[in-house]
Design a protein around this motif. Structure first.
Motif, PDB file in Angstrom:
ATOM      1  N   GLY A  96       0.810  -1.215   0.000  1.00 53.00           N
ATOM      2  CA  GLY A  96       0.000   0.000   0.000  1.00 53.00           C
ATOM      3  C   GLY A  96       0.839   1.258   0.000  1.00 53.00           C
ATOM      4  O   GLY A  96       0.544   2.223  -0.725  1.00 53.00           O
ATOM      5  N   ASN A  97       1.889   1.271   0.806  1.00 52.73           N
ATOM      6  CA  ASN A  97       2.783   2.425   0.846  1.00 52.73           C
ATOM      7  C   ASN A  97       3.499   2.607  -0.488  1.00 52.73           C
ATOM      8  O   ASN A  97       3.692   3.736  -0.955  1.00 52.73           O
ATOM      9  N   MET A  98       3.881   1.496  -1.121  1.00 56.31           N
ATOM     10  CA  MET A  98       4.519   1.581  -2.439  1.00 56.31           C
ATOM     11  C   MET A  98       3.598   2.256  -3.448  1.00 56.31           C
ATOM     12  O   MET A  98       4.030   3.128  -4.222  1.00 56.31           O
ATOM     13  N   ILE A  99       2.334   1.858  -3.443  1.00 57.74           N
ATOM     14  CA  ILE A  99       1.375   2.444  -4.387  1.00 57.74           C
ATOM     15  C   ILE A  99       1.240   3.949  -4.141  1.00 57.74           C
ATOM     16  O   ILE A  99       1.254   4.758  -5.076  1.00 57.74           O
ATOM     17  N   GLU A 100       1.114   4.334  -2.872  1.00 60.30           N
ATOM     18  CA  GLU A 100       0.980   5.761  -2.554  1.00 60.30           C
ATOM     19  C   GLU A 100       2.195   6.553  -3.016  1.00 60.30           C
ATOM     20  O   GLU A 100       2.061   7.662  -3.560  1.00 60.30           O
ATOM     21  N   GLN A 101       3.386   5.997  -2.823  1.00 60.60           N
ATOM     22  CA  GLN A 101       4.606   6.719  -3.200  1.00 60.60           C
ATOM     23  C   GLN A 101       4.786   6.770  -4.716  1.00 60.60           C
ATOM     24  O   GLN A 101       5.309   7.759  -5.251  1.00 60.60           O
ATOM     25  N   ILE A 102       4.363   5.729  -5.421  1.00 59.06           N
ATOM     26  CA  ILE A 102       4.461   5.750  -6.887  1.00 59.06           C
ATOM     27  C   ILE A 102       3.615   6.883  -7.453  1.00 59.06           C
ATOM     28  O   ILE A 102       3.989   7.532  -8.439  1.00 59.06           O
ATOM     29  N   ARG A 103       2.494   7.162  -6.851  1.00 56.31           N
ATOM     30  CA  ARG A 103       1.615   8.228  -7.350  1.00 56.31           C
ATOM     31  C   ARG A 103       2.300   9.600  -7.301  1.00 56.31           C
ATOM     32  O   ARG A 103       1.900  10.522  -8.032  1.00 56.31           O
ATOM     33  N   ASN A 104       3.324   9.733  -6.470  1.00 54.38           N
ATOM     34  CA  ASN A 104       4.059  11.009  -6.400  1.00 54.38           C
ATOM     35  C   ASN A 104       4.977  11.219  -7.597  1.00 54.38           C
ATOM     36  O   ASN A 104       5.402  12.349  -7.858  1.00 54.38           O
ATOM     37  N   ILE A 105       5.299  10.130  -8.317  1.00 56.77           N
ATOM     38  CA  ILE A 105       6.242  10.261  -9.431  1.00 56.77           C
ATOM     39  C   ILE A 105       5.666   9.800 -10.770  1.00 56.77           C
ATOM     40  O   ILE A 105       6.333   9.918 -11.794  1.00 56.77           O
ATOM     41  N   SER A 106       4.433   9.299 -10.781  1.00 53.77           N
ATOM     42  CA  SER A 106       3.864   8.796 -12.023  1.00 53.77           C
ATOM     43  C   SER A 106       2.349   8.958 -12.022  1.00 53.77           C
ATOM     44  O   SER A 106       1.692   8.798 -10.992  1.00 53.77           O
ATOM     45  N   ASN A 107       1.811   9.260 -13.211  1.00 59.14           N
ATOM     46  CA  ASN A 107       0.365   9.348 -13.390  1.00 59.14           C
ATOM     47  C   ASN A 107      -0.221   8.093 -14.028  1.00 59.14           C
ATOM     48  O   ASN A 107      -1.421   8.049 -14.309  1.00 59.14           O
ATOM     49  N   VAL A 108       0.618   7.095 -14.262  1.00 57.24           N
ATOM     50  CA  VAL A 108       0.155   5.860 -14.894  1.00 57.24           C
ATOM     51  C   VAL A 108      -0.708   5.076 -13.899  1.00 57.24           C
ATOM     52  O   VAL A 108      -0.327   4.936 -12.730  1.00 57.24           O
ATOM     53  N   ASN A 126      -6.675  -3.252   2.804  1.00 55.61           N
ATOM     54  CA  ASN A 126      -6.331  -1.827   2.839  1.00 55.61           C
ATOM     55  C   ASN A 126      -5.235  -1.504   1.830  1.00 55.61           C
ATOM     56  O   ASN A 126      -5.270  -0.457   1.171  1.00 55.61           O
ATOM     57  N   ASN A 127      -4.255  -2.380   1.729  1.00 56.27           N
ATOM     58  CA  ASN A 127      -3.199  -2.173   0.735  1.00 56.27           C
ATOM     59  C   ASN A 127      -3.762  -2.208  -0.684  1.00 56.27           C
ATOM     60  O   ASN A 127      -3.458  -1.342  -1.515  1.00 56.27           O
ATOM     61  N   LEU A 128      -4.583  -3.205  -0.967  1.00 57.71           N
ATOM     62  CA  LEU A 128      -5.160  -3.338  -2.308  1.00 57.71           C
ATOM     63  C   LEU A 128      -6.076  -2.175  -2.654  1.00 57.71           C
ATOM     64  O   LEU A 128      -6.183  -1.781  -3.826  1.00 57.71           O
ATOM     65  N   SER A 129      -6.714  -1.606  -1.656  1.00 60.42           N
ATOM     66  CA  SER A 129      -7.688  -0.535  -1.899  1.00 60.42           C
ATOM     67  C   SER A 129      -7.046   0.716  -2.478  1.00 60.42           C
ATOM     68  O   SER A 129      -7.734   1.579  -3.025  1.00 60.42           O
ATOM     69  N   LYS A 130      -5.737   0.826  -2.401  1.00 60.54           N
ATOM     70  CA  LYS A 130      -5.035   2.013  -2.891  1.00 60.54           C
ATOM     71  C   LYS A 130      -4.749   1.951  -4.394  1.00 60.54           C
ATOM     72  O   LYS A 130      -4.376   2.948  -5.005  1.00 60.54           O
ATOM     73  N   ALA A 131      -4.916   0.777  -5.003  1.00 62.44           N
ATOM     74  CA  ALA A 131      -4.651   0.608  -6.427  1.00 62.44           C
ATOM     75  C   ALA A 131      -5.828   1.127  -7.254  1.00 62.44           C
ATOM     76  O   ALA A 131      -6.931   1.363  -6.749  1.00 62.44           O
ATOM     77  N   ASP A 132      -5.582   1.323  -8.556  1.00 59.75           N
ATOM     78  CA  ASP A 132      -6.655   1.677  -9.475  1.00 59.75           C
ATOM     79  C   ASP A 132      -7.429   0.434  -9.913  1.00 59.75           C
ATOM     80  O   ASP A 132      -8.631   0.505 -10.158  1.00 59.75           O
ATOM     81  N   LEU A 133      -6.711  -0.674 -10.032  1.00 59.47           N
ATOM     82  CA  LEU A 133      -7.312  -1.916 -10.504  1.00 59.47           C
ATOM     83  C   LEU A 133      -6.708  -3.080  -9.733  1.00 59.47           C
ATOM     84  O   LEU A 133      -5.482  -3.166  -9.585  1.00 59.47           O
ATOM     85  N   VAL A 134      -7.550  -3.973  -9.247  1.00 55.32           N
ATOM     86  CA  VAL A 134      -7.113  -5.238  -8.662  1.00 55.32           C
ATOM     87  C   VAL A 134      -7.665  -6.356  -9.529  1.00 55.32           C
ATOM     88  O   VAL A 134      -8.878  -6.448  -9.726  1.00 55.32           O
ATOM     89  N   VAL A 135      -6.763  -7.179 -10.062  1.00 55.25           N
ATOM     90  CA  VAL A 135      -7.171  -8.370 -10.806  1.00 55.25           C
ATOM     91  C   VAL A 135      -6.959  -9.556  -9.867  1.00 55.25           C
ATOM     92  O   VAL A 135      -5.828  -9.913  -9.546  1.00 55.25           O
ATOM     93  N   ALA A 136      -8.062 -10.135  -9.409  1.00 52.88           N
ATOM     94  CA  ALA A 136      -8.023 -11.168  -8.371  1.00 52.88           C
ATOM     95  C   ALA A 136      -8.468 -12.504  -8.951  1.00 52.88           C
ATOM     96  O   ALA A 136      -9.511 -12.591  -9.604  1.00 52.88           O
ATOM     97  N   THR A 137      -7.686 -13.539  -8.696  1.00 57.19           N
ATOM     98  CA  THR A 137      -7.994 -14.865  -9.221  1.00 57.19           C
ATOM     99  C   THR A 137      -9.038 -15.575  -8.372  1.00 57.19           C
ATOM    100  O   THR A 137      -8.990 -15.527  -7.141  1.00 57.19           O
ATOM    101  N   LEU A 138      -9.976 -16.239  -9.041  1.00 56.28           N
ATOM    102  CA  LEU A 138     -10.940 -17.103  -8.370  1.00 56.28           C
ATOM    103  C   LEU A 138     -11.271 -18.227  -9.338  1.00 56.28           C
ATOM    104  O   LEU A 138     -12.046 -18.048 -10.272  1.00 56.28           O
ATOM    105  N   VAL A 139     -10.683 -19.403  -9.134  1.00 55.69           N
ATOM    106  CA  VAL A 139     -10.828 -20.468 -10.133  1.00 55.69           C
ATOM    107  C   VAL A 139     -12.081 -21.309  -9.951  1.00 55.69           C
ATOM    108  O   VAL A 139     -12.490 -22.010 -10.873  1.00 55.69           O
ATOM    109  N   SER A 140     -12.698 -21.253  -8.770  1.00 54.89           N
ATOM    110  CA  SER A 140     -13.853 -22.110  -8.525  1.00 54.89           C
ATOM    111  C   SER A 140     -14.653 -21.602  -7.339  1.00 54.89           C
ATOM    112  O   SER A 140     -14.143 -20.866  -6.494  1.00 54.89           O
ATOM    113  N   GLY A 141     -15.910 -22.034  -7.286  1.00 53.31           N
ATOM    114  CA  GLY A 141     -16.725 -21.786  -6.107  1.00 53.31           C
ATOM    115  C   GLY A 141     -16.791 -22.983  -5.192  1.00 53.31           C
ATOM    116  O   GLY A 141     -17.456 -22.947  -4.154  1.00 53.31           O
TER     117      GLY A 141
END
Length: 326
Positions: A96-108, A126-141
């Protein structure tokens, strides 16, 4: 051969042109994960990590920012900066901290690709919530199918994952995409593309209510040679059923064959760049050419040298020869 934290860019079927970040260093193990998936393109996990506390040799936020800031390539059309690679990124609780700090140097936009194993933890959500997109695997129910396909570390259970994904979606932070990797087998092994499996997946997806559902099958050689792709005809049948039950606007069928105009990339050490890419994502010769924007004549001696040095090997598949790190 040492590998850098930053790798690529990768030309992805899902994310376009994506610059990768690998946040657990390659130490004694080729992979750092709590799953040993039968379909994994990187092969088997030597030792499954159960929890973040067991993960060692973690990349720091400072290392990520320094690597991005000093990255020597100029890539003018990135679609995402993506946390993925040889590890399950949520095992590093600095994410989460990495994502926050990347936003200071990149708009991607920033994406995290996760196997979903730890989403029952509040700190991981909480860490994942800071991203723009989370691609989460779920192979079965179904628990037994989940255990057979993902082969998780002891203590990881499907119901915890499903509840965690529901909680992540309710946070209304990142866009949440559920990736369903559909599989078949040539020996009767338990897989997830039968009608009962699809019905259960739809039931679980209705509960989670993600923003997007990605349906795909393997295109690279899997860890187990008895695992085979689902046919395109069957994929389309399943996608049609998902459309009807979950809404066409959020169901995405991801097929192979992505083509895209090449970027302008300045290369400093082509051998390292090719190895870094193949380490995290086995590629065909043509895929390396497209991702790194190089000519066939330039790549040939590099691939040959890495093979001769036993850093990579070629693995034949129905889609061609893929190169994988040794």
């Amino acid at each position: 051969m040492s590998s850098r934290i930053i790798y690529g860019p990768i030309l992805s079927r899902r994310l376009g042109r994506s610059l990768g970040i690998d946040i657990i260093k390659k130490s004694d193990f080729r992979k750092n994960c709590n799953f040993d998936c039968v379909y994994c393109q990187l092969g088997h996990v030597d030792w499954k990590i159960s929890t973040p506390s067991e993960a060692t040799d973690l990349v720091t936020t400072e290392e990520v920012i320094d690597s991005l800031a000093n990255y020597h390539k100029k890539v003018d059309d990135l679609d995402y900066i993506t946390f993925s690679g040889t590890c399950e990124p949520t095992l590093n609780l600095e994410l989460g901290n990495m994502i926050e700090q990347i936003r200071n140097i990149s708009n991607v936009p920033i994406c995290v690709i996760t196997n979903s194993s730890l989403v029952n933890r509040e700190d991981v959500r909480n860490n994942l919530s800071k991203a723009d997109l989370v691609v989460a695997t779920l192979v079965s129910g179904n628990e037994d199918t989940f255990q057979a396909i993902n082969r998780p570390a002891e203590g990881i259970e499907l119901q915890d994952i499903i509840k965690g994904l529901k909680q992540l979606q309710k946070m209304k932070g990142p866009k949440v995409a559920i990736e369903i990797m559909l599989l078949d087998s040539n020996n009767g092994y338990l897989t997830n593309s039968s009608d009962p499996e699809i019905d259960k997946q739809i039931e679980v997806l209705k509960f989670i209510d993600p923003d997007e559902i990605e349906i795909l099958t393997i295109s690279r050689p899997p860890a187990e040679d008895f695992i085979i792709p689902v046919t395109e005809t069957r994929l389309k049948e399943i996608a049609q059923k998902f459309d009807e039950e979950l809404g066409r606007e959020r169901v995405r069928l991801v097929l192979k064959g992505l083509k895209r105009k090449r970027s302008n990339i300045e290369h400093e050490n082509l051998t390292d760049e090719v190895y870094d890419l193949i380490l995290r994502r086995p590629c065909t010769f043509d895929q390396v050419v497209q991702s790194l924007d190089i000519d066939n004549e330039e790549l040939s001696p590099t691939i040959e040298g890495l093979v001769d040095d036993q850093k990579i090997i070629g693995i034949s598949s129905e889609n061609g020869t893929y190169y994988r790190a040794v």
